[in-house]
Motif scaffolding. Sequence first.
Motif, short mmCIF file in Angstrom:
data_model
loop_
_atom_site.label_atom_id
_atom_site.label_comp_id
_atom_site.label_asym_id
_atom_site.label_seq_id
_atom_site.Cartn_x
_atom_site.Cartn_y
_atom_site.Cartn_z
N GLY A 54 43.70 39.36 42.63
CA GLY A 54 44.98 39.73 42.02
C GLY A 54 45.43 38.75 40.96
N HIS A 55 45.15 37.47 41.16
CA HIS A 55 45.60 36.45 40.20
C HIS A 55 44.46 35.92 39.34
CE1 HIS A 55 49.62 36.12 41.91
NE2 HIS A 55 49.04 36.32 43.08
N TRP A 56 43.28 35.80 39.92
CA TRP A 56 42.22 35.01 39.28
C TRP A 56 41.20 35.87 38.54
CZ3 TRP A 56 44.87 30.90 39.75
CH2 TRP A 56 45.55 30.63 40.93
N GLY A 57 41.46 37.16 38.47
CA GLY A 57 40.61 38.02 37.65
C GLY A 57 39.38 38.53 38.37
N LYS A 59 35.57 39.01 39.47
CA LYS A 59 34.47 38.06 39.68
C LYS A 59 33.29 38.79 40.30
CE LYS A 59 36.80 34.29 38.60
NZ LYS A 59 37.72 35.08 37.74
N LYS A 76 30.56 37.54 31.22
CA LYS A 76 31.56 37.31 30.18
C LYS A 76 31.14 38.05 28.91
CE LYS A 76 32.73 32.83 32.09
NZ LYS A 76 32.63 31.38 31.99
N TYR A 77 32.09 38.65 28.24
CA TYR A 77 31.79 39.29 26.96
C TYR A 77 31.56 38.20 25.91
CZ TYR A 77 33.19 43.79 28.89
OH TYR A 77 33.26 44.93 29.66
N LYS A 116 36.95 41.62 26.90
CA LYS A 116 37.30 40.73 28.01
C LYS A 116 37.06 41.50 29.31
CE LYS A 116 41.62 39.70 26.70
NZ LYS A 116 42.93 39.00 26.60
N ASP A 188 45.86 46.08 34.91
CA ASP A 188 46.93 45.37 34.19
C ASP A 188 47.55 46.24 33.11
OD1 ASP A 188 46.64 43.17 35.78
OD2 ASP A 188 45.31 42.10 34.40
N PHE B 13 38.45 28.72 46.84
CA PHE B 13 37.27 28.88 45.98
C PHE B 13 36.73 27.54 45.48
CE2 PHE B 13 40.47 32.25 45.16
CZ PHE B 13 39.90 33.19 45.99
N PHE B 45 37.31 30.09 34.45
CA PHE B 45 37.31 31.56 34.43
C PHE B 45 38.24 32.12 35.50
CE2 PHE B 45 34.82 35.71 34.65
CZ PHE B 45 35.21 36.13 33.38
N TYR B 46 38.72 31.29 36.39
CA TYR B 46 39.76 31.72 37.32
C TYR B 46 41.14 31.62 36.65
CZ TYR B 46 36.85 32.17 41.52
OH TYR B 46 35.93 32.60 42.45
N ASP B 49 40.73 33.92 30.77
CA ASP B 49 39.64 34.86 30.55
C ASP B 49 38.62 34.25 29.58
OD1 ASP B 49 40.47 35.36 27.84
OD2 ASP B 49 42.01 36.70 28.61
N GLU B 50 37.58 35.01 29.27
CA GLU B 50 36.51 34.46 28.43
C GLU B 50 36.93 34.22 26.98
OE1 GLU B 50 36.67 37.57 29.88
OE2 GLU B 50 34.80 38.63 29.43
N ARG B 51 38.09 34.73 26.59
CA ARG B 51 38.61 34.45 25.26
C ARG B 51 39.54 33.23 25.29
NH1 ARG B 51 35.33 37.92 24.48
NH2 ARG B 51 34.28 35.97 24.19
N ARG B 55 45.20 34.05 32.23
CA ARG B 55 45.20 35.34 32.94
C ARG B 55 46.63 35.81 33.15
NH1 ARG B 55 40.44 37.17 34.14
NH2 ARG B 55 38.68 35.76 34.32
N GLN B 56 46.76 37.14 33.14
CA GLN B 56 48.10 37.74 33.18
C GLN B 56 48.89 37.30 34.41
OE1 GLN B 56 47.99 41.97 32.72
NE2 GLN B 56 50.19 42.22 32.97
N HIS B 57 48.19 37.08 35.51
CA HIS B 57 48.91 36.75 36.74
C HIS B 57 48.73 35.30 37.15
CE1 HIS B 57 49.92 40.94 37.05
NE2 HIS B 57 48.65 41.26 36.89
N VAL B 58 48.53 34.44 36.14
CA VAL B 58 48.49 33.00 36.37
C VAL B 58 49.53 32.36 35.46
CG1 VAL B 58 47.07 30.91 36.20
CG2 VAL B 58 46.03 33.04 36.98
N GLN B 87 50.08 30.64 40.74
CA GLN B 87 50.01 32.10 40.71
C GLN B 87 51.31 32.63 40.09
OE1 GLN B 87 48.46 31.38 44.94
NE2 GLN B 87 48.72 33.59 44.80
#
Lengths: 400, 92
Positions: A54-57, A59, A76-77, A116, A188, B13, B45-46, B49-51, B55-58, B87
């Motif tokens: 939910g938070h960390w994307g 995987k 990853k793109y 992404k 999202d 993690f 990456f947690y 994002d790769e760009r 992250r939206q929820h961080v 978070q």
Amino acid sequence: MKGDKILLGTRKGLITLIKGKKGWKTELAHSGVPVSYAARDPNTGYYWAGLEHGHWGPKLSRSKDGKKWEDPPQIKYPDGTRYIDGFETEDGQPVNEFDPNAPKDKPTRPKMKPGKLKKITAMAFGGKDQKGRIHIGTMPGGFFTSNDNGETFTLNMPLWNHESRGGDVSKDPVKTKSFWFGGGMVVDGDSTPAIHSIVVDPKNSKRFMIAISCAGVLETADDGKTWQGRNKGLLATFLPKPDIEWGHDPHLMAICPAKPDHVWQQNHCGIFYSKDGAKTWKMVSKEGQTAHFGFPVCVDEKKGETAWVVPLKADNARTAINGALCVCRTEDGGQTWKEFRKGLPQSDAYDTIYRHAFDLAGKRLAFGSTTGNVFISDNRGESWKSIGSNFPPIYSVRFA
Amino acid sequence: MATVAFARHLYEFFPALKGAEVRIDALTVAELVRKLDVKYPGIAFYIADERGGLRQHVNIFIEEELVRDRRTLSDHLTPDSKVYVMQALSGG
């Protein structure tokens, strides 16, 4: 043996069902984390799971034994990848081309988004001659392949730059448009096309096909170097021109392992069957018939004419028909369908069966639902037994 | 060097974070995330994002202030900065 272990990708983790002398027992991994898809590679024995923290994307996770899991190097793109996601006005306002009230007087341009990873949406493993090869389908529309058991992944650029999605759009100005309309999954707040079906020809592992909702089917016969659309005969009845080249809505595509020219598709608009390796499709269901709308389809391992579906009522009522669950089987390429209901709830069932939540191993079939039911049949779908009714919403069911 | 604290959920993690005093020498949040990834491989990456976007929820706070540049994490740090990787909750 295959069939005695089932991987359930669920809203609350990966649940493994293991058949013992006293019935099925469960094991839990990734507790609390949504698992969009989980499967086992028959060539290496490794287990794979697509996670949606939910938070960390999103995987990718892998395990040698199904118990201890690790993050492999992630998907990853590549830098600079982007894609067309509809249109916007030149001052950046989104335009819905299907909206009759959308402004028509303003010039528009393709709306670009960076590549992404949003979700892992499909997995398939290479042929017997390709140990360690894994294909991953993603949202937005990426097809990634690893040839080293997940140590490195490569985005398939011929598909990413396919003419059906506007060609190479990495540089401005972009004058083309994409015919991959997307839909079906929202992450999202974003709904962009995802690759949800990957089938590898067991007799020629350099030939594989993919399916995308609101785009269609593509095939490569040269290991991903070139891709061709395979949508002839499909009907998109939600579009003004149903026999259009692109824009079809397969929900899931499956292939007969022994007869890979026999390909099936549960589509938004019905069930389609091909006897010529997806070169041409024929609709083999009709509105009003029980087997027509739904998400998953299973194909017999040996007989290409035999397939199963778990029908739902309709696109505007995605639940069991009249509150009663059933499984339908055809053995003649969809000319006739038999309904099987024994052991399945016949009243007050609101189950939805997602596209990856139905699988087959020999005579055994299993499916799971959004209501947390898991049913198994040991006689080719003719009668069913509940394995549990308190599971989390189930996203994927795969024999391991 | 900036001091970094993490949401406890990340310990699951990255077990090495638990009880660790994490100090990173970085001029920007982006540099901090890059250096964190060297120390704890995969953690970037947690968080992003790769760009490189958050992250939206961080959420990342510098002291008590949310970072302003979520897209490239260009917010500046000082040697005394306290950075929090949290978070982002939206209710519920």
